[in-house]
Design a protein around this motif. Structure first.
Motif, PDB file in Angstrom:
ATOM      1  N   ALA A   1       5.711   3.131  18.887  1.00 22.13           N
ATOM      2  CA  ALA A   1       5.865   3.481  17.407  1.00 22.13           C
ATOM      3  C   ALA A   1       6.378   2.539  16.664  1.00 22.13           C
ATOM      4  O   ALA A   1       6.428   2.034  15.299  1.00 22.13           O
ATOM      5  CB  ALA A   1       6.357   4.826  17.285  1.00 22.13           C
ATOM      6  N   SER A   2       7.618   2.149  17.261  1.00 25.85           N
ATOM      7  CA  SER A   2       8.656   1.053  16.480  1.00 25.85           C
ATOM      8  C   SER A   2       7.961  -0.195  16.356  1.00 25.85           C
ATOM      9  O   SER A   2       8.311  -0.901  15.481  1.00 25.85           O
ATOM     10  CB  SER A   2      10.033   0.924  16.929  1.00 25.85           C
ATOM     11  N   ILE A   3       7.126  -0.503  17.273  1.00 23.29           N
ATOM     12  CA  ILE A   3       6.392  -1.727  17.218  1.00 23.29           C
ATOM     13  C   ILE A   3       5.317  -1.789  16.206  1.00 23.29           C
ATOM     14  O   ILE A   3       4.907  -2.774  15.416  1.00 23.29           O
ATOM     15  CB  ILE A   3       5.784  -2.262  18.546  1.00 23.29           C
ATOM     16  N   LEU A   4       4.584  -0.583  16.147  1.00 28.92           N
ATOM     17  CA  LEU A   4       3.336  -0.254  15.217  1.00 28.92           C
ATOM     18  C   LEU A   4       3.928  -0.149  13.686  1.00 28.92           C
ATOM     19  O   LEU A   4       3.150  -0.467  12.647  1.00 28.92           O
ATOM     20  CB  LEU A   4       2.626   0.716  15.720  1.00 28.92           C
ATOM     21  N   ARG A   5       5.193   0.569  13.717  1.00 32.12           N
ATOM     22  CA  ARG A   5       5.621   0.758  12.305  1.00 32.12           C
ATOM     23  C   ARG A   5       5.435  -0.197  11.067  1.00 32.12           C
ATOM     24  O   ARG A   5       5.053   0.244  10.076  1.00 32.12           O
ATOM     25  CB  ARG A   5       7.005   1.587  12.400  1.00 32.12           C
ATOM     26  N   PRO A   6       6.138  -1.552  11.435  1.00 28.62           N
ATOM     27  CA  PRO A   6       5.894  -2.565  10.101  1.00 28.62           C
ATOM     28  C   PRO A   6       4.605  -2.886   9.924  1.00 28.62           C
ATOM     29  O   PRO A   6       4.242  -2.987   8.809  1.00 28.62           O
ATOM     30  CB  PRO A   6       6.611  -3.574  10.984  1.00 28.62           C
ATOM     31  N   TRP A   7       3.613  -2.718  10.599  1.00 28.42           N
ATOM     32  CA  TRP A   7       2.143  -3.063  10.390  1.00 28.42           C
ATOM     33  C   TRP A   7       1.600  -2.013   9.537  1.00 28.42           C
ATOM     34  O   TRP A   7       0.991  -2.372   8.418  1.00 28.42           O
ATOM     35  CB  TRP A   7       1.309  -3.080  11.601  1.00 28.42           C
ATOM     36  N   PHE A   8       1.640  -0.681   9.618  1.00 24.98           N
ATOM     37  CA  PHE A   8       1.193   0.442   8.646  1.00 24.98           C
ATOM     38  C   PHE A   8       2.278   0.362   7.430  1.00 24.98           C
ATOM     39  O   PHE A   8       1.540   0.513   6.359  1.00 24.98           O
ATOM     40  CB  PHE A   8       1.344   1.695   9.499  1.00 24.98           C
ATOM     41  N   ALA A   9       3.367   0.255   7.531  1.00 23.79           N
ATOM     42  CA  ALA A   9       4.395   0.130   6.222  1.00 23.79           C
ATOM     43  C   ALA A   9       4.045  -1.243   5.377  1.00 23.79           C
ATOM     44  O   ALA A   9       4.240  -1.108   4.297  1.00 23.79           O
ATOM     45  CB  ALA A   9       5.822  -0.027   6.993  1.00 23.79           C
ATOM     46  N   ALA A  10       3.355  -2.083   5.815  1.00 21.28           N
ATOM     47  CA  ALA A  10       2.935  -3.267   4.852  1.00 21.28           C
ATOM     48  C   ALA A  10       1.519  -2.971   4.157  1.00 21.28           C
ATOM     49  O   ALA A  10       0.882  -3.758   3.467  1.00 21.28           O
ATOM     50  CB  ALA A  10       2.743  -4.440   5.641  1.00 21.28           C
ATOM     51  N   ARG A  11       0.845  -1.970   4.434  1.00 22.16           N
ATOM     52  CA  ARG A  11      -0.428  -1.634   4.101  1.00 22.16           C
ATOM     53  C   ARG A  11      -0.776  -0.321   3.122  1.00 22.16           C
ATOM     54  O   ARG A  11      -0.127   0.633   3.814  1.00 22.16           O
ATOM     55  CB  ARG A  11      -1.633  -1.986   5.159  1.00 22.16           C
ATOM     56  N   PRO A  12      -1.396  -0.368   2.289  1.00 21.17           N
ATOM     57  CA  PRO A  12      -1.701   0.845   1.348  1.00 21.17           C
ATOM     58  C   PRO A  12      -2.447   1.525   2.222  1.00 21.17           C
ATOM     59  O   PRO A  12      -3.512   1.002   2.976  1.00 21.17           O
ATOM     60  CB  PRO A  12      -2.083   0.491   0.047  1.00 21.17           C
ATOM     61  N   LEU A  13      -2.711   2.966   1.623  1.00 21.38           N
ATOM     62  CA  LEU A  13      -3.703   3.786   2.355  1.00 21.38           C
ATOM     63  C   LEU A  13      -5.161   3.325   2.058  1.00 21.38           C
ATOM     64  O   LEU A  13      -5.850   3.136   3.236  1.00 21.38           O
ATOM     65  CB  LEU A  13      -3.516   5.230   1.974  1.00 21.38           C
ATOM     66  N   ASP A  14      -5.698   2.906   1.105  1.00 16.72           N
ATOM     67  CA  ASP A  14      -6.991   2.254   0.910  1.00 16.72           C
ATOM     68  C   ASP A  14      -7.198   1.381   1.644  1.00 16.72           C
ATOM     69  O   ASP A  14      -8.518   1.306   2.486  1.00 16.72           O
ATOM     70  CB  ASP A  14      -7.187   1.690  -0.385  1.00 16.72           C
ATOM     71  N   GLU A  15      -6.456   0.348   1.930  1.00 11.33           N
ATOM     72  CA  GLU A  15      -6.597  -0.742   2.812  1.00 11.33           C
ATOM     73  C   GLU A  15      -6.899  -0.178   4.317  1.00 11.33           C
ATOM     74  O   GLU A  15      -7.567  -0.605   5.195  1.00 11.33           O
ATOM     75  CB  GLU A  15      -5.776  -1.846   2.691  1.00 11.33           C
ATOM     76  N   LEU A  16      -5.751   0.658   4.651  1.00 14.28           N
ATOM     77  CA  LEU A  16      -5.811   1.100   6.129  1.00 14.28           C
ATOM     78  C   LEU A  16      -7.044   2.118   6.347  1.00 14.28           C
ATOM     79  O   LEU A  16      -7.697   2.064   7.524  1.00 14.28           O
ATOM     80  CB  LEU A  16      -4.537   2.216   6.265  1.00 14.28           C
ATOM     81  N   THR A  17      -7.564   2.958   5.515  1.00 18.24           N
ATOM     82  CA  THR A  17      -8.811   3.561   5.653  1.00 18.24           C
ATOM     83  C   THR A  17     -10.044   2.702   6.089  1.00 18.24           C
ATOM     84  O   THR A  17     -10.754   2.620   7.106  1.00 18.24           O
ATOM     85  CB  THR A  17      -9.428   4.133   4.425  1.00 18.24           C
ATOM     86  N   SER A  18      -9.990   1.428   5.443  1.00 16.29           N
ATOM     87  CA  SER A  18     -11.317   0.667   5.706  1.00 16.29           C
ATOM     88  C   SER A  18     -10.967  -0.071   7.116  1.00 16.29           C
ATOM     89  O   SER A  18     -11.976  -0.058   7.751  1.00 16.29           O
ATOM     90  CB  SER A  18     -11.319  -0.322   4.549  1.00 16.29           C
ATOM     91  N   VAL A  19      -9.737  -0.485   7.252  1.00 17.19           N
ATOM     92  CA  VAL A  19      -9.426  -1.338   8.429  1.00 17.19           C
ATOM     93  C   VAL A  19      -9.604  -0.463   9.652  1.00 17.19           C
ATOM     94  O   VAL A  19     -10.149  -0.791  10.724  1.00 17.19           O
ATOM     95  CB  VAL A  19      -8.370  -2.032   8.401  1.00 17.19           C
TER      96      VAL A  19
END
Length: 408
Positions: A290-308
């Protein structure tokens, strides 16, 4: 295929709160004629929260969709006689009673079979020995709150959903259908007692929690981590949160690829001499992952995450408030939730049966006004005359919507 396969069944429901009424709702949504019987003025749950702006119970209106409503005082000799007559009507699909009554006013299986030997009774109760219980007390006693909540919490945490009530309602409906099948095959009736406590214990046993407690010990709270696998929540750049889960090797690979962390996790595997393709290993290293993945999610808004994330076929979902979930359901033409016009409330978002028959969903049917069907049921089902019904009204043995007993 028809979405009303139980149209031949005629069920009498004499129950309050969630478990019994949800049994009747499940049967009604599959086409059964379910007649809910309450005392004049309404049962103990007819004003239960949440309430609409009009003061009507949204709770009552949604648990009683598609039923008929009859008001009669089964505490009186005449009222009890009417309940017995209604519950033992002739016909291959009739003679079925679902209840959670207690005390001397309860109609027992013996009472039913004295008039109809092939009667089916589904009695919902708290504990098998008759002691009272509700979802919230059963949930506490079965150990779930001690496993729920933040990792650092030492206090039990209740959950909001009355899961055991709803599971009991589903189990009760299944039991009724099994009894109907037995009657059709053998001509025999059935007495079924279903305890809320038994349902809860059976459910936690089915997922191995009882065996785990004996062999390993009681499980501590894990926050939002998925036990035994990898799954947890992440914050997004715009202040939202998402839940991400990797149960299978393919889901884990998709998560690593979309976040460009495959080399990082390969190095971690080498350093720790582990294999993250294995679900148990991902669970053991959940905090590190989780600590490794956390910065990747924190750098992106929900709309972008939804698509990706959707494009990469990652197993995930956004956290939403209930009003957001309702808004999305209302916009979705294929949703199990649809707006209906509910008496006493107006337009209301309600849900139908979630079973899709040949890709077809049955639309939800409004609940009746409290007591709306009393006269019709007494006349058509029991053959009472207008004069007899009037006399019962005058004696307060029965009630109806015209008496001012409204769904509010």
């Amino acid at each position: 295929m028809t979405t009303t396969p139980l149209a031949h069944l005629k069920v009498v429901e004499c129950a309050t709160f969630v478990a019994g009424p949800s049994c009747g709702m499940n049967l009604a949504q599959l086409g059964a004629e379910v007649t809910r019987v309450d005392l004049p003025g309404g049962g103990s749950d007819h004003l239960r929260w949440p309430l609409a702006g009009s003061g009507a119970s949204l709770y009552w209106a949604n648990l009683n969709k598609g039923k008929r409503s009859v008001l009669l005082d089964y505490r009186t000799p005449e009222g009890r006689e009417l309940l017995l007559a209604l519950s033992t009507r002739p016909g291959p699909g009739a003679g079925i009673l679902v209840d959670n009554l207690v005390g001397r006013h309860r109609v027992t299986h013996a009472d039913l079979t004295a008039r109809r030997p092939d009667a089916i009774s589904m009695h919902v109760l708290g504990f098998p020995d008759g002691r009272p219980a509700v979802d919230y007390t059963v949930n506490a006693a079965v150990g779930v709150p001690s496993m729920t909540g933040p990792v650092s919490s030492h206090e039990p945490v209740n959950h909001v959903l009355p899961a055991w009530d709803l599971l009991t309602g589903s189990a009760a409906a299944l039991g009724v259908l099994a009894a109907v099948n037995r009657r059709e095959q053998t001509g025999e009736g059935s007495r079924i007692d279903l305890a809320l406590a038994d349902v809860a214990l059976s459910a936690v046993g089915a997922v191995g929690w009882l065996a785990e407690a004996e062999q390993v010990g009681s499980r501590a709270p894990h926050g939002n981590h998925v036990f035994g696998s990898f799954g947890t929540d992440f914050a997004t750049a715009d202040g939202q949160r998402v839940m991400v889960v990797a149960l299978t090797e393919g889901q884990w690979r998709a998560l690593c690829e979309v976040t460009s962390t495959t080399p990082v996790f390969s190095a971690l595997e080498t350093a720790l001499d582990t294999d993250l393709r294995l679900e148990s290993n991902r669970y053991e290293l959940r905090e590190t992952i989780a600590s490794i993945l956390r910065p990747w999610f924190a750098a992106r808004p929900l709309d972008e995450l939804t698509s990706v994330l959707d494009r990469a076929r990652v197993l995930w979902g956004p956290y939403r408030t209930m009003d957001e979930a309702a808004e999305i359901a209302r916009r979705d033409a294929g949703s199990v939730a649809r707006p209906i016009t509910q008496p006493g409330i107006g337009e209301m978002l309600a849900t139908g049966n979630p079973l899709r028959w040949d890709e077809e969903l049955a639309a939800p049917v409004p609940a009746p006004v409290l007591g709306a069907d009393t006269e019709r049921v007494l006349a058509e089902d029991l053959g009472l005359s207008s004069a007899e019904i009037g006399r019962l009204h005058d004696g307060s043995v029965v009630g109806s919507s015209v008496d001012g007993d409204r769904l509010r």
